[in-house]
Design an enzyme around this catalytic site. Structure first.
Site, short mmCIF file in Angstrom:
data_model
loop_
_atom_site.label_atom_id
_atom_site.label_comp_id
_atom_site.label_asym_id
_atom_site.label_seq_id
_atom_site.Cartn_x
_atom_site.Cartn_y
_atom_site.Cartn_z
N ASP A 80 45.49 36.07 27.85
CA ASP A 80 46.03 34.80 28.35
C ASP A 80 47.55 34.85 28.25
OD1 ASP A 80 45.75 31.24 27.43
OD2 ASP A 80 46.52 32.26 29.24
N GLU A 95 45.80 35.78 36.68
CA GLU A 95 46.38 34.99 37.76
C GLU A 95 45.34 33.94 38.17
OE1 GLU A 95 48.29 37.30 40.80
OE2 GLU A 95 49.18 35.50 41.65
N ASP A 135 51.49 33.30 43.31
CA ASP A 135 52.66 33.52 44.17
C ASP A 135 52.65 32.47 45.27
OD1 ASP A 135 50.30 34.77 45.31
OD2 ASP A 135 51.61 35.52 46.88
N HIS A 194 49.19 33.43 35.21
CA HIS A 194 50.24 34.02 36.05
C HIS A 194 50.36 33.11 37.27
CE1 HIS A 194 52.80 37.16 37.72
NE2 HIS A 194 52.23 36.88 38.88
O1 G3I Z 1 36.13 47.13 44.43
C1 G3I Z 1 36.74 48.18 43.65
C2 G3I Z 1 35.72 48.72 42.64
O2 G3I Z 1 34.66 49.37 43.35
C3 G3I Z 1 36.41 49.70 41.70
O3 G3I Z 1 35.48 50.11 40.70
C4 G3I Z 1 37.59 49.01 41.04
C5 G3I Z 1 38.34 49.95 40.12
O4 G3I Z 1 39.39 49.17 39.56
O5 G3I Z 1 38.51 48.53 42.06
C6 G3I Z 1 37.90 47.57 42.90
O6 G3I Z 1 38.86 47.14 43.88
C7 G3I Z 1 39.86 46.29 43.34
C8 G3I Z 1 39.81 45.00 44.14
O7 G3I Z 1 40.89 44.12 43.78
C9 G3I Z 1 38.50 44.25 43.82
O8 G3I Z 1 38.49 43.05 44.61
C10 G3I Z 1 41.20 46.97 43.51
O9 G3I Z 1 41.27 48.06 42.59
C11 G3I Z 1 42.30 45.99 43.20
O10 G3I Z 1 43.57 46.55 43.48
C12 G3I Z 1 42.15 44.73 44.03
O11 G3I Z 1 43.12 43.82 43.59
C13 G3I Z 1 43.49 42.79 44.50
C14 G3I Z 1 44.96 42.54 44.20
O12 G3I Z 1 45.42 41.44 45.00
C15 G3I Z 1 45.83 43.74 44.48
O13 G3I Z 1 45.70 44.08 45.82
C16 G3I Z 1 42.67 41.54 44.20
O14 G3I Z 1 41.32 41.71 44.62
C17 G3I Z 1 43.26 40.35 44.93
O15 G3I Z 1 42.62 39.16 44.48
C18 G3I Z 1 44.75 40.25 44.62
O16 G3I Z 1 45.24 39.22 45.44
C19 G3I Z 1 46.54 38.78 45.05
C20 G3I Z 1 47.37 38.75 46.33
O17 G3I Z 1 47.57 40.07 46.76
C21 G3I Z 1 48.68 38.03 46.10
N1 G3I Z 1 48.45 36.70 45.56
C22 G3I Z 1 47.75 36.77 44.27
C23 G3I Z 1 46.40 37.37 44.47
C24 G3I Z 1 45.59 37.38 43.17
O18 G3I Z 1 46.09 38.27 42.24
O1 9MR Z 2 53.23 37.59 41.16
C1 9MR Z 2 52.61 38.64 41.89
C2 9MR Z 2 51.09 38.38 41.97
O2 9MR Z 2 50.86 37.22 42.74
C3 9MR Z 2 50.40 39.58 42.58
O3 9MR Z 2 49.00 39.39 42.48
C4 9MR Z 2 50.81 40.85 41.82
C5 9MR Z 2 50.15 42.09 42.40
O4 9MR Z 2 50.43 42.20 43.73
O5 9MR Z 2 52.21 41.03 41.86
C6 9MR Z 2 52.88 39.95 41.18
O6 9MR Z 2 54.28 40.17 41.27
C7 9MR Z 2 54.78 41.14 40.36
C8 9MR Z 2 55.13 42.40 41.14
O7 9MR Z 2 53.94 42.94 41.67
C9 9MR Z 2 55.81 43.37 40.21
N1 9MR Z 2 57.00 42.76 39.63
C10 9MR Z 2 56.65 41.57 38.84
C11 9MR Z 2 56.02 40.54 39.73
C12 9MR Z 2 55.66 39.29 38.94
O8 9MR Z 2 54.73 39.62 37.97
#
Ligand code: G3I
Ligand code: 9MR
Ligand code: ZN
Length: 540
Positions: free
Chosen positions: A507, A516, A149, A462
């Protein structure tokens, strides 16, 4: 190809070389790719059940092959992908992983001279609207897009910049080469030029009046899969947070130390900003944690504590300045943290511990130093133990394939490498190299988790610029998040339901929870690749 799993880039001549095998064969041959001559024969060690992949996995050791060249493995007349043996085999990927940060730049044109076919016009040039005061707009251009994103998030930026600066601080000689990016000054090697691009944006995220730091700059919603320059939604500057302010203080203090010899004026600017952020933290001892406001859903990067960020800030400020105030605060927060050894975007405590362990010995509290060193080594030992039990020598247990699992294995490799620097025990390096081999193809999917590298690279990350352009190949040098067994997006649900944890990867561009890319998944990879090249260049 698919049941002989190897590092698809290859191996340096003197490292341990193991392939992983999920077939029925009992003997293997290694052949020279050019003349098909058999150069090694060996037995495949008996297989054992691997919980993370749900398979019986066997191994074969081909460490005796040291002569530079290109080879492949043959078992029951089935060949593996070919691979190289060469001491410089990881040079190109080190540069590619770092160049990916340039390709993530926001707020400037990426022109063909540097970006090749992944060029695009300048993006996100509009002023940011302060969420807390919509009549106020601030200039906020620059920095790196976070991931797939276009959001820019301070806590994510802090980890990414810290990993690049630690790479330089530890392996300076390895990062002197140019990677074909615009020069910010002829005083700085490209890695520091690139990190400076993010630091220059971070300065804009600090409230000049209070010293606090805004949590993120992003649009209200994630945009469609469009090119960055097509994303014209208003940019919102979200409220300040104490984790962002703590991370900012820490990474600016770290930067002040690293840039000191190359650009003293910039180093001073970093320290001034760091101390200003620190003063806000001191005057605001209660956590100011961030949550996305209602109906605003770009990335959140929420947190449940700011102790680790304050700990890291105190450690870096103390290591950089030697001021007693920072040491006193460090010691006070240390007493509140049971284990400060995590290198994630939420828990940054490991960076504080590393800063303290590498502070001049005469300046540390020896009792605290020894506690931290003991815990650091214990964590490395625990990683080794998990790796030795795992079918692919991965440092993750079956229930640890979470969103960004490839960051976890790279962070663990960073920890192991730094532990070797503390105690000089090569078994930590063997475990770290297993993580690197896993990332580059020695895994149950025979997937090289990078775009643009390996025989089976990531093709559909992604990643909006890779999807929104009319170019088949994705932007190169990007590390995919990797398997995530929680199936947190509909594509992962459709493609991975019922699969073993380490196989929960697809993938497919739609799967943001397994495929992503982010700047803070690339940054620990730069550190590991930097070490591997540094080791060879200095024959460690
Ligand atoms: O740490 C817990 C673990 O103990 C548990 O067993 C597991 C169960 O699924 O969850 C773990 O936490 C997860 C965490 O990532 C681990 O780092 C959360 O469920 C999960 O929701 C969380 O996801 C994060 C995601 O955003 C949604 O918030 C990712 O770390 C984080 O890298 C990702 O970051 C996104 C940004 O928001 C937007 N840009 C892209 C980026 C990468 O996807
Ligand atoms: O593209 C977004 C990605 O960077 C984030 O990690 C992810 C979870 O927050 O969300 C993606 O955006 C999606 C949104 O959450 C739901 N509608 C589709 C978007 C593109 O996949
Ligand atoms: Zn942009």
């Amino acid at each position: 190809m698919e049941n002989i799993h190897i590092n698809q880039l290859g191996y340096q001549s003197n490292i341990k070389k193991v392939f992983y095998y999920t077939g029925e064969g009992t003997e293997f041959q290694v052949l020279n790719k050019i003349n098909n001559q058999v150069v090694l024969k060996g037995n495949i060690h008996s297989s054992s059940f691997d919980e993370s992949t749900g398979e019986a996995v066997a191994k074969g050791d081909f460490s005796d092959i040291k002569t530079p060249g290109e080879y492949y493995i043959l078992i029951d007349n089935k060949a593996s992908y070919s691979f190289k043996i060469d001491d410089k085999v990881y040079e190109d990927v080190k540069d590619g992983l770092l160049k990916a940060f340039y390709l993530q730049r926001c707020g400037m044109e990426l022109n063909e001279e540097y970006a090749g076919k992944w060029k695009h016009a300048a993006c996100h040039m509009s002023e940011g609207i302060l969420y807390d005061n919509p009549n106020t707009k601030i200039e906020i251009s620059g920095g790196w897009h976070d991931a797939g994103d276009y959001g820019r998030y301070v806590v994510a930026a802090a980890k990414a910049v810290a990993d690049l600066l630690l790479s330089y601080e530890f392996f300076k000689e390895t990062f002197q080469n140019e990677i074909n990016i615009p020069k910010s000054s002829d005083k700085l090697p490209d890695i520091l030029s690139e990190a400076k691009y993010e630091l220059d944006w971070l300065f804009k995220m600090q409230n000049p009046k209070t010293g606090a730091v805004y949590h993120k700059a992003a649009t209200q919603f994630f945009p469609d899969m469009i090119m960055p320059e097509e994303d014209l939604e208003p940019l919102v500057i979200y409220p300040e947070s104490s984790p962002a302010t703590g991370d900012f203080a820490a990474v600016m203090a770290l930067a002040s130390r690293v840039y000191k010899n190359n650009d003293n004026k910039f180093a001073e600017k970093c320290l001034l900003a760091a101390e200003k952020a620190w003063n806000w933290l001191i005057n605001n001892p209660e956590p100011a944690l961030f949550k996305n406001p209602p109906n605003m859903n770009s990335g959140e990067y929420g947190d449940d504590s700011d102790f680790d960020e304050r700990y890291w800030a105190a450690a870096e400020l103390y290591r950089t300045t030697g001021k007693i105030e920072y040491h006193d605060n460090f010691k006070n927060i240390f007493s509140k943290l049971s284990d400060a050894n995590t290198l994630g975007w939420a828990d940054m405590s490991g960076y504080g511990t590393i800063a303290y362990l590498f502070t001049e010995k005469s300046k540390v509290d020896l009792e605290i130093y020894e506690v931290l060193k003991t815990r650091f080594i214990e964590k490395a030992e625990a990683f080794k133990e998990v790796s030795e039990k795992d079918g692919y020598n991965v440092t993750l247990k079956a229930n640890e394939y979470i969103w960004g699992s490839n960051m976890e294995i790279l962070n663990n490799a960073m920890h192991l490498i730094i532990c070797d620097m503390l105690v000089h025990d090569h078994t930590y390096i063997d475990a770290a190299i297993h993580q690197w081999n896993y990332l580059l193809g020695a895994n149950s999917l025979s997937q090289c988790y990078l775009s643009g590298y390996g025989s089976k690279p990531i093709m559909h990350p992604h990643h909006r610029p890779s999807e929104g352009d009319d170019i088949l190949e994705p932007v190169p040098g990007l590390v995919s998040g990797g398997p995530c067994s929680a199936l947190l997006d509909s594509r992962a649900e459709a493609d991975c339901k019922g699969k073993a944890p380490a196989k929960c990867f697809t993938d497919n561009m739609e799967s943001y929870s397994t495929n992503e890319i982010t700047i803070y998944w690339n940054s620990p990879a730069v550190f590991v690749a930097g070490y591997l090249n540094y080791k060879e260049e200095n024959k460690k």
